[in-house]
Design a protein around this motif. Sequence first.
Motif, PDB file in Angstrom:
ATOM      1  N   ALA A  41       0.821  -1.211   0.000  1.00 32.33           N
ATOM      2  CA  ALA A  41       0.000   0.000   0.000  1.00 32.33           C
ATOM      3  C   ALA A  41       0.855   1.261   0.000  1.00 32.33           C
ATOM      4  CB  ALA A  41      -0.933  -0.002   1.209  1.00 32.33           C
ATOM      5  N   ASP A  42       2.080   1.141   0.499  1.00 31.16           N
ATOM      6  CA  ASP A  42       3.011   2.267   0.512  1.00 31.16           C
ATOM      7  C   ASP A  42       4.337   1.781  -0.059  1.00 31.16           C
ATOM      8  OD1 ASP A  42       4.882   4.244   1.093  1.00 31.16           O
ATOM      9  OD2 ASP A  42       3.901   4.820   2.970  1.00 31.16           O
ATOM     10  N   PHE A  43       4.672   2.252  -1.246  1.00 32.19           N
ATOM     11  CA  PHE A  43       5.907   1.861  -1.904  1.00 32.19           C
ATOM     12  C   PHE A  43       6.779   3.098  -2.098  1.00 32.19           C
ATOM     13  CE2 PHE A  43       8.274   1.292  -5.963  1.00 32.19           C
ATOM     14  CZ  PHE A  43       9.133   0.280  -5.549  1.00 32.19           C
ATOM     15  N   ARG A  44       7.842   3.180  -1.309  1.00 27.82           N
ATOM     16  CA  ARG A  44       8.775   4.299  -1.367  1.00 27.82           C
ATOM     17  C   ARG A  44       8.068   5.641  -1.180  1.00 27.82           C
ATOM     18  NH1 ARG A  44      12.808   2.473  -6.391  1.00 27.82           N
ATOM     19  NH2 ARG A  44      13.460   0.484  -5.450  1.00 27.82           N
ATOM     20  N   GLY A  45       7.092   5.628  -0.323  1.00 22.87           N
ATOM     21  CA  GLY A  45       6.346   6.852  -0.056  1.00 22.87           C
ATOM     22  C   GLY A  45       5.225   7.123  -1.040  1.00 22.87           C
ATOM     23  N   LEU A  46       5.092   6.268  -2.051  1.00 19.74           N
ATOM     24  CA  LEU A  46       4.014   6.395  -3.037  1.00 19.74           C
ATOM     25  C   LEU A  46       2.861   5.522  -2.564  1.00 19.74           C
ATOM     26  CD1 LEU A  46       6.262   6.024  -6.217  1.00 19.74           C
ATOM     27  CD2 LEU A  46       5.484   8.156  -5.145  1.00 19.74           C
ATOM     28  N   ASP A  64      -6.623   6.098  -0.709  1.00 17.68           N
ATOM     29  CA  ASP A  64      -7.308   5.597   0.482  1.00 17.68           C
ATOM     30  C   ASP A  64      -8.616   4.886   0.142  1.00 17.68           C
ATOM     31  OD1 ASP A  64      -5.312   6.526   2.136  1.00 17.68           O
ATOM     32  OD2 ASP A  64      -6.310   8.428   2.564  1.00 17.68           O
ATOM     33  N   VAL A  65      -9.325   5.375  -0.874  1.00 24.24           N
ATOM     34  CA  VAL A  65     -10.628   4.806  -1.184  1.00 24.24           C
ATOM     35  C   VAL A  65     -10.525   3.324  -1.536  1.00 24.24           C
ATOM     36  CG1 VAL A  65     -10.527   5.467  -3.638  1.00 24.24           C
ATOM     37  CG2 VAL A  65     -12.747   5.120  -2.540  1.00 24.24           C
ATOM     38  N   LEU A  66      -9.410   2.914  -2.150  1.00 24.49           N
ATOM     39  CA  LEU A  66      -9.245   1.517  -2.546  1.00 24.49           C
ATOM     40  C   LEU A  66      -8.991   0.607  -1.358  1.00 24.49           C
ATOM     41  CD1 LEU A  66      -7.118   1.910  -5.799  1.00 24.49           C
ATOM     42  CD2 LEU A  66      -9.595   1.661  -5.583  1.00 24.49           C
ATOM     43  N   LEU A  67      -8.627   1.203  -0.241  1.00 25.26           N
ATOM     44  CA  LEU A  67      -8.378   0.433   0.978  1.00 25.26           C
ATOM     45  C   LEU A  67      -9.560   0.480   1.938  1.00 25.26           C
ATOM     46  CD1 LEU A  67      -4.745   1.755   1.659  1.00 25.26           C
ATOM     47  CD2 LEU A  67      -5.426  -0.257   0.327  1.00 25.26           C
ATOM     48  N   SER A  68     -10.600   1.209   1.540  1.00 31.59           N
ATOM     49  CA  SER A  68     -11.707   1.472   2.463  1.00 31.59           C
ATOM     50  C   SER A  68     -12.654   0.288   2.628  1.00 31.59           C
ATOM     51  CB  SER A  68     -12.509   2.684   1.983  1.00 31.59           C
ATOM     52  OG  SER A  68     -13.190   2.380   0.760  1.00 31.59           O
ATOM     53  N   GLY A  69     -12.731  -0.559   1.623  1.00 30.91           N
ATOM     54  CA  GLY A  69     -13.692  -1.666   1.668  1.00 30.91           C
ATOM     55  C   GLY A  69     -15.096  -1.246   1.277  1.00 30.91           C
ATOM     56  N   ASN A  70     -15.287   0.038   0.969  1.00 32.28           N
ATOM     57  CA  ASN A  70     -16.593   0.556   0.557  1.00 32.28           C
ATOM     58  C   ASN A  70     -16.704   0.439  -0.960  1.00 32.28           C
ATOM     59  OD1 ASN A  70     -18.778   2.263  -0.230  1.00 32.28           O
ATOM     60  ND2 ASN A  70     -18.641   3.331   1.746  1.00 32.28           N
ATOM     61  N   HIS A  71     -17.398  -0.594  -1.411  1.00 27.13           N
ATOM     62  CA  HIS A  71     -17.421  -0.890  -2.844  1.00 27.13           C
ATOM     63  C   HIS A  71     -18.164   0.154  -3.663  1.00 27.13           C
ATOM     64  CE1 HIS A  71     -15.382  -4.709  -2.405  1.00 27.13           C
ATOM     65  NE2 HIS A  71     -16.191  -5.024  -1.400  1.00 27.13           N
ATOM     66  N   ALA A  72     -19.134   0.797  -3.073  1.00 31.39           N
ATOM     67  CA  ALA A  72     -19.845   1.864  -3.790  1.00 31.39           C
ATOM     68  C   ALA A  72     -18.893   3.023  -4.070  1.00 31.39           C
ATOM     69  CB  ALA A  72     -21.045   2.339  -2.986  1.00 31.39           C
ATOM     70  N   HIS A  73     -18.099   3.400  -3.067  1.00 34.05           N
ATOM     71  CA  HIS A  73     -17.136   4.484  -3.240  1.00 34.05           C
ATOM     72  C   HIS A  73     -16.017   4.086  -4.209  1.00 34.05           C
ATOM     73  CE1 HIS A  73     -18.271   6.542   0.852  1.00 34.05           C
ATOM     74  NE2 HIS A  73     -19.225   6.616  -0.072  1.00 34.05           N
ATOM     75  N   ILE A  74     -15.626   2.813  -4.126  1.00 32.34           N
ATOM     76  CA  ILE A  74     -14.585   2.324  -5.046  1.00 32.34           C
ATOM     77  C   ILE A  74     -15.075   2.379  -6.490  1.00 32.34           C
ATOM     78  CG2 ILE A  74     -13.298   0.267  -5.755  1.00 32.34           C
ATOM     79  CD1 ILE A  74     -13.131  -0.465  -2.767  1.00 32.34           C
ATOM     80  N   ASP A  75     -16.321   1.934  -6.713  1.00 35.30           N
ATOM     81  CA  ASP A  75     -16.889   1.964  -8.064  1.00 35.30           C
ATOM     82  C   ASP A  75     -16.968   3.398  -8.584  1.00 35.30           C
ATOM     83  OD1 ASP A  75     -17.136  -0.769  -8.095  1.00 35.30           O
ATOM     84  OD2 ASP A  75     -19.277  -0.775  -7.579  1.00 35.30           O
TER      85      ASP A  75
END
Length: 247
Positions: free
Chosen positions: A185-190, A194-205
């Motif tokens: 989820a964090d690669f060299r500070g990149l 956050d939305v993709l880690l939220s588990g909220n599929h409506a927000h992800i869509d």
Amino acid sequence: MRIDILSLFPEMFEGVLQSSILKKAHQSGAFQYNYVNFRDYTDNKHNKVDDYPYGGGAGMVLKPQPIFDAVEAIEQKTTKKPRVILMCPQGQPYNQKKAEELAKEEHLIFICGHYEGYDERIRTNLVTDEISIGDYVLTGGELGAMVVMDSVVRLLPGVLGNDDSAIQDSFSTGLLEHPHYTRPADFRGLKVPDVLLSGNHAHIDEWRRKEALKRTYFRRNDLLEHQELTDQDQKWLKEWQTSQENS
């Protein structure tokens, strides 16, 4: 699906058809392929498949007889008439919609030419589709046929493992595909949004739709001309347009 490939250089296909997804698709029975060297169908003692063009000019032209005979020999073994595809820079520009159309067929024949061109009677009396993969000229139709075959076979049921993969591809939805992220989820500070880690599929869509629309707007604006856009889509587009005008 069955695919017959008419080519003077069938060995060119081995690396593509014996690797990766296409190899697995063939092994699973999703499609079968067969090489046909149309030089084997010549009716002259020198096995010539080309000749000088009537009226003069540079280059050599593929003769109609070997290709007609090769295609007709294939058709005699089938009950349903196949789609006969001529790879040609003068053909219809190839796109995902055409790939989806061809993926519904049971039998495709690809004609891969070389030299200066085809006798016009091949084009007007034998083929059902003329396809170009771009506004440039290759030494032959083999590379173009490989591109078309790959894009078609991957759409066949079960080939990708997850049939939703093809549905979400760029151009399948009319838009370019949204960005993808994976671990960490964090690669060299990149960081992954956050939305993709939220588990909220409506927000992800919603995020994916917005990002796909944004990528299409800035990279391939022409694709939006025939796209059905929601009120929210229109709102986002207006925001990006205003931002551009003010920058």
